[in-house]
Motif scaffolding. Structure first.
Motif, mmCIF file in Angstrom:
data_model
loop_
_atom_site.group_PDB
_atom_site.id
_atom_site.type_symbol
_atom_site.label_atom_id
_atom_site.label_comp_id
_atom_site.label_asym_id
_atom_site.label_seq_id
_atom_site.Cartn_x
_atom_site.Cartn_y
_atom_site.Cartn_z
ATOM 1 N N MET A 24 0.830 -1.207 0.000
ATOM 2 C CA MET A 24 0.000 0.000 0.000
ATOM 3 C C MET A 24 0.866 1.259 0.000
ATOM 4 O O MET A 24 0.545 2.253 -0.655
ATOM 5 N N VAL A 25 1.981 1.226 0.735
ATOM 6 C CA VAL A 25 2.887 2.372 0.777
ATOM 7 C C VAL A 25 3.459 2.641 -0.615
ATOM 8 O O VAL A 25 3.597 3.790 -1.041
ATOM 9 N N ILE A 26 3.766 1.557 -1.337
ATOM 10 C CA ILE A 26 4.289 1.706 -2.695
ATOM 11 C C ILE A 26 3.160 2.046 -3.673
ATOM 12 O O ILE A 26 3.269 2.973 -4.478
ATOM 13 N N GLY A 27 2.092 1.281 -3.600
ATOM 14 C CA GLY A 27 1.019 1.405 -4.575
ATOM 15 C C GLY A 27 0.176 2.654 -4.436
ATOM 16 O O GLY A 27 -0.304 3.198 -5.436
ATOM 17 N N GLY A 28 -0.028 3.129 -3.198
ATOM 18 C CA GLY A 28 -0.879 4.298 -3.004
ATOM 19 C C GLY A 28 -0.347 5.551 -3.671
ATOM 20 O O GLY A 28 -0.987 6.107 -4.579
ATOM 21 N N PRO A 29 0.839 6.014 -3.293
ATOM 22 C CA PRO A 29 1.367 7.230 -3.907
ATOM 23 C C PRO A 29 1.643 7.075 -5.402
ATOM 24 O O PRO A 29 1.574 8.051 -6.149
ATOM 25 N N MET A 61 -3.039 16.452 -3.220
ATOM 26 C CA MET A 61 -3.422 15.165 -2.637
ATOM 27 C C MET A 61 -2.643 14.914 -1.345
ATOM 28 O O MET A 61 -3.215 14.512 -0.331
ATOM 29 N N PHE A 62 -1.334 15.156 -1.372
ATOM 30 C CA PHE A 62 -0.519 14.952 -0.175
ATOM 31 C C PHE A 62 -0.921 15.923 0.941
ATOM 32 O O PHE A 62 -0.987 15.537 2.112
ATOM 33 N N ARG A 63 -1.228 17.186 0.580
ATOM 34 C CA ARG A 63 -1.629 18.163 1.599
ATOM 35 C C ARG A 63 -2.948 17.772 2.246
ATOM 36 O O ARG A 63 -3.147 17.946 3.457
ATOM 37 N N GLU A 64 -3.861 17.223 1.450
ATOM 38 C CA GLU A 64 -5.162 16.803 1.986
ATOM 39 C C GLU A 64 -5.007 15.692 3.026
ATOM 40 O O GLU A 64 -5.816 15.572 3.942
ATOM 41 N N THR A 85 -16.724 0.998 5.377
ATOM 42 C CA THR A 85 -17.305 2.293 5.732
ATOM 43 C C THR A 85 -16.223 3.302 6.088
ATOM 44 O O THR A 85 -16.356 4.504 5.803
ATOM 45 N N MET A 86 -15.130 2.843 6.683
ATOM 46 C CA MET A 86 -13.988 3.736 6.908
ATOM 47 C C MET A 86 -13.452 4.256 5.575
ATOM 48 O O MET A 86 -13.180 5.455 5.406
ATOM 49 N N LEU A 87 -13.300 3.363 4.589
ATOM 50 C CA LEU A 87 -12.831 3.774 3.270
ATOM 51 C C LEU A 87 -13.853 4.680 2.585
ATOM 52 O O LEU A 87 -13.495 5.688 1.952
ATOM 53 N N GLY A 88 -15.130 4.322 2.695
ATOM 54 C CA GLY A 88 -16.173 5.127 2.077
ATOM 55 C C GLY A 88 -16.247 6.521 2.668
ATOM 56 O O GLY A 88 -16.453 7.507 1.950
ATOM 57 N N PHE A 89 -16.079 6.628 3.984
ATOM 58 C CA PHE A 89 -16.085 7.934 4.660
ATOM 59 C C PHE A 89 -14.973 8.814 4.092
ATOM 60 O O PHE A 89 -15.194 9.989 3.758
ATOM 61 N N VAL A 90 -13.772 8.272 3.956
ATOM 62 C CA VAL A 90 -12.643 9.048 3.427
ATOM 63 C C VAL A 90 -12.881 9.419 1.961
ATOM 64 O O VAL A 90 -12.638 10.555 1.540
ATOM 65 N N ALA A 91 -13.387 8.459 1.169
ATOM 66 C CA ALA A 91 -13.632 8.727 -0.253
ATOM 67 C C ALA A 91 -14.694 9.806 -0.444
ATOM 68 O O ALA A 91 -14.627 10.586 -1.405
ATOM 69 N N LYS A 114 -10.237 14.520 -2.131
ATOM 70 C CA LYS A 114 -8.979 15.007 -2.712
ATOM 71 C C LYS A 114 -7.765 14.231 -2.202
ATOM 72 O O LYS A 114 -6.662 14.388 -2.721
ATOM 73 N N THR A 115 -7.950 13.393 -1.178
ATOM 74 C CA THR A 115 -6.843 12.530 -0.746
ATOM 75 C C THR A 115 -6.575 11.435 -1.778
ATOM 76 O O THR A 115 -5.521 10.801 -1.742
ATOM 77 N N GLY A 116 -7.542 11.190 -2.675
ATOM 78 C CA GLY A 116 -7.345 10.288 -3.802
ATOM 79 C C GLY A 116 -6.941 8.873 -3.439
ATOM 80 O O GLY A 116 -7.263 8.353 -2.370
ATOM 81 N N ALA A 117 -6.193 8.246 -4.372
ATOM 82 C CA ALA A 117 -5.726 6.872 -4.152
ATOM 83 C C ALA A 117 -4.792 6.802 -2.961
ATOM 84 O O ALA A 117 -4.746 5.788 -2.245
ATOM 85 N N LEU A 118 -4.041 7.886 -2.712
ATOM 86 C CA LEU A 118 -3.132 7.910 -1.566
ATOM 87 C C LEU A 118 -3.905 7.780 -0.258
ATOM 88 O O LEU A 118 -3.506 7.032 0.640
ATOM 89 N N GLY A 119 -5.018 8.494 -0.148
ATOM 90 C CA GLY A 119 -5.819 8.434 1.077
ATOM 91 C C GLY A 119 -6.365 7.050 1.340
ATOM 92 O O GLY A 119 -6.279 6.532 2.465
ATOM 93 N N LEU A 120 -6.918 6.417 0.294
ATOM 94 C CA LEU A 120 -7.466 5.068 0.467
ATOM 95 C C LEU A 120 -6.366 4.062 0.785
ATOM 96 O O LEU A 120 -6.537 3.172 1.625
ATOM 97 N N SER A 121 -5.216 4.208 0.117
ATOM 98 C CA SER A 121 -4.112 3.288 0.384
ATOM 99 C C SER A 121 -3.537 3.494 1.779
ATOM 100 O O SER A 121 -3.165 2.532 2.456
ATOM 101 N N ALA A 122 -3.458 4.753 2.205
ATOM 102 C CA ALA A 122 -2.950 5.028 3.548
ATOM 103 C C ALA A 122 -3.864 4.428 4.604
ATOM 104 O O ALA A 122 -3.391 3.874 5.612
ATOM 105 N N MET A 123 -5.169 4.502 4.376
ATOM 106 C CA MET A 123 -6.122 3.911 5.318
ATOM 107 C C MET A 123 -5.935 2.397 5.392
ATOM 108 O O MET A 123 -5.824 1.813 6.474
#
Length: 430
Positions: free
Chosen positions: A60-65, A199-202, A312-318, A323-332
């Motif tokens: 996820m650390v590799i794939g998200g960003p 995306m990173f700032r979000e 639901t955690m992922l859905g809440f963030v999405a 604006k956190t995008g794929a990075l936000g979902l991967s970080a979660m």
């Protein structure tokens, strides 16, 4: 994107998640066999199992960003290669380190599935993200049921644990065939014109940080006990632990399939609040279970509690932080799996400690670990493991208490602000 292509990508993603889920069920079922065949302690078993979770986090650390740079399609094929290698390494393992390596490879593959498929589904279903992410994640518990029942059937046929690992090769071939030749869209963030820097700032916003920290606890509550429940309930309740795990995950699959109206009625924060209350209660009841009836009853409460946590955690963030995008979902997802990678060996060590404390003189844990079933020593070992397992579940039951406070605060804040509101990205969002 055509409806047909969108639907095929969704189904292929679900089959890929089935492979991920089957790895959890099969690992939970074969831990006892691995312990005996390779003379492993429960802490070593916990270390092997935890490797899948921090391997997931690594992917996820590799794939998200890099999801937007590498493309979701490449991540899917990385997942396929990791799954195939991990299954084969595990089947031909000759000791701790090969089991470790095989589990790590599967964990990395599982992470690439999540890193690719979560933003893929959020992108192709922008109008109903939480609902479709719940429907996608039906197949995590669904896959655990498939893997668990497959393991149970092979156990009845007296087949070895290697055959159980081989079950994953069937859906592995299925998702490879379904993804082959399909066109993948760019992510919603890219389509909306949100920059990489934005995306990173979000991802530094206070609400996102709160959700990341909460994900550590929701994932540990849901997935940590799940790896130990088959082992523990076999001793505490005299029931096939893998069947209880199948029951839990069958209920979770049904619940996630019905997520749409429930999320609409309660809102995502409301769903998370109720889930935390039930998950904590369910874990405590599981620690008290001493018969098949009480085990299945407690498992029902626990299943309803953890059912909606992850999607639901992922859905809440999405929806609230798009604006956190794929990075936000991967970080979660990465944070959740990292937490479980730490939780599992801790649970194993606590389990060992509690089991040792329950052993009466003149026995020691080293003597009883090698005892044969049906002997006085074997009976003493089973009794000590039952007591140790029950105390270990009580230990984990404290985690959802913190979540009740956090989700309660978010829910009340939303109500004071006029209710839950999702944010939609426009085609020229900056």
């Amino acid at each position: 994107m055509s409806t047909t292509n969108r639907g095929r990508l969704f189904v292929a993603s679900c089959v890929a998640l089935i492979v991920t889920a089957m790895s959890f069920a099969i690992r939970g079922d074969i831990m006892g066999a691995l312990e005996v065949e390779f003379s492993l302690t429960k802490e070593q078993l916990g270390t092997i199992a935890s490797t899948a979770f921090w391997g997931f986090t690594l992917a996820m650390v590799i794939g998200g960003p890099l999801c937007d740079v590498l493309g979701m399609q490449r991540l899917v094929w990385f997942a396929f290669a990791g799954h195939l290698a991990g299954i084969l390494i595990t089947i031909f393992a000759d000791g701790f380190w090969m089991l470790f390596a095989g589990t790590l490879s599967i964990g990395i593959a599982n992470g690439f599935v999540e890193a690719a498929c979560n933003p893929l589904i959020a992108t192709v279903y922008p109008e109903e993200k939480t609902k479709k992410l719940n429907h996608f994640h039906v197949w995590f518990p669904g896959g655990i049921v498939i893997g668990g029942l497959g393991c149970f059937a092979l156990s009845q046929l007296d087949m070895s644990w290697q055959w159980k690992m081989g079950l994953m090769l069937v859906p592995l071939a299925g998702y490879a065939a379904m993804f082959l030749g399909q066109a993948f869209p760019v992510t919603e963030r890219v389509a909306s014109g949100v920059s990489m820097g934005r995306m990173f700032r979000e991802c530094l916003r206070p609400l996102f940080i709160v959700m990341i920290l909460s994900m550590l606890l929701t994932a540990s509550t849901e997935l940590g006990p799940g790896q130990w429940i088959p082992n523990i309930l076999t001793f505490t309740a005299g029931v096939s632990g893998i069947l209880v795990l199948c029951w839990i995950n069958g209920l979770m699959a049904v619940g996630r399939g019905l997520a749409g109206p429930i999320v609409h009625k309660l809102s995502p924060p409301g769903v998370l609040l109720v889930s935390a209350v039930l998950a904590g209660g369910g874990l405590f009841l599981l620690s008290l279970a001493n018969s098949p009836a009480t085990a299945f009853g407690a498992a029902t409460v626990f299943a309803v509690g953890v059912c909606y946590f992850w999607p639901t955690m992922l859905g809440f963030v999405a929806e609230r932080l798009p604006k956190t995008g794929a990075l936000g979902l991967s970080a979660m997802g990465g944070a959740g799996m990292l937490a479980v990678s730490l939780t599992l060996p801790v649970m194993g060590a606590v389990y060992d400690k509690n089991t040792g404390a329950a052993i009466a003189e003149p026995y020691t844990i080293e003597q009883l670990r090698q005892s044969a079933p049906g002997t006085p020593e074997g009976a003493a070992w089973a009794e000590a493991q039952a007591a140790g397992g029950a105390e270990t579940l009580k230990y984990v039951a404290a985690l959802p208490v913190v979540l009740v406070v956090v989700f309660g605060a978010i829910y009340l804040r939303d109500r004071a602000a006029g209710g839950y509101k999702a944010e939609r990205l426009g085609p020229v969002e900056g």
